[in-house]
Scaffold this active site. Sequence first.
Site: not given
Length: 498
Positions: A299, A400
């Site tokens: 992440c 993302e």
Amino acid sequence: MAGTELAGAPAADTAPTEVKHLIGDQWRSASDGASFESRDPHDGSLLANVARGSAADGEAAIAVARDTFDSGDWSDLSPKQRAVILHRVADAVDAHREELAELETRDGGKTITQSLHAEIPRVAHNFRFFADYVAMAANEAYPDGDLLSYVLYPPAGVVSAISPWNAPLMLATWKIAPALAFGNTVVLKPAPQTPLTAHRFAELALEAGLPPGVLNVVHGFGGDEVAGPLTSDPRVDRITFTGSSVTGVKILQAAAVNHTPVSAEMGGKSANIVFADADLDVAVPKSIRAIFGGNGQVCLSGTRLLVQNSIREEFLERFVAEAAALTVGDPKDPTTFMGPLIEQQHLEKVHGYVELAQEEGGKVLVGGERLRDPARAGGFYYPPTVITGLTNQARAAREEIFGPVETVLGFDTEEEALRIANDSPYGLAGMLFTQNLDRAHRMAAKWRAGTVWINTFFERDLRLPFGGEGISGLGREGGQYSRDFFTEPRAVTLRLGR
């Protein structure tokens, strides 16, 4: 259940292991008998049949955690007494480091080098750090004439911990360790893709002396299944979550009904900014790790690489050459730098973004196609991929991807770089490479990100706050920030007698 069933590579005729819930001191199948499979992303081989928890299983685990907390058998221990047990848990992790590392690698595709030398050691460190932090943490006291005011930090109660698949045990214990150290009980739900280390860790914790019911583990999925009660049951006092921003929003909505506090570390689209004065011998390898480490499934990754235009050509030549030279293959091989992606659905998502980037005008400099050679055809392998030609408004540069895909953008000035970095709904992390310390401090002060690394990447001091801004998260954990979250700070004021 034998604790060593999963140790070592399985023979072709070895029966898959059965993974059950741990509720109190009992290993239970799902209440309705349902199960699902855990498979090796390297070759698709079956590793385990896993109990697929229902809402009833989640409720049962919460009930045991609630009763255990209310009994005071754990919460009433002094911090030093809890620390003794938690240090024994850490010792058990160290003693089984190779076994746990192999499980992590086989279950999630993490390279054995990273599992063995980074993530499993960090599991033990999480426990030692928080055990000691709680025992030594200072409290406030404010004498004022005949008044004395001070602060107590009693444990919050029952904690639901929902952990992700990309760093399974390390991130699970980032939640479990402080929650237990501050006197709470925990129900852990690991990601369904990676249940094995959570199971083995729970065995080791019990063997190390952690009282039954203090740590409970349930396996399965979200929605109306096992995770439902973990986010909506009024007997839950805290929810700590790491995962996607979409799932995080659903958890926040469920928790809002009971006003349950949530700490959520969610997605990221972090900028990695390289200035012309950067030491490229540092910036290039650190930037490689910042996007391709952890198989690109991190992440915190620097997925938007901003390079000052005056050195862009030189930097890219070196960066692309290093990316192309990375070893992609069997994660059990110590020479491998990148293993497989977690599963077929995720591989398709990653490749879909690469195709989208090309539709948006991007040019693939290296990678961009699934690896299908005989040695890797059975797994979910995707190569390091570098894309140029996009703007910061392209979807591939804004959304993302969570894979080994780097989008490269150019800039001319410090102000432009900061504007591009902050032009994102995410705000988890940032990386900056420069030898100008004045610039580094200026940018760190204005960068909307929970963590900013300068001339480095992925260094952690557990005393620091960890979390994100924007849709990257809510709240902070680490050191005193974990104390604030996992306790109910209470003000006490006493008037002294004359």
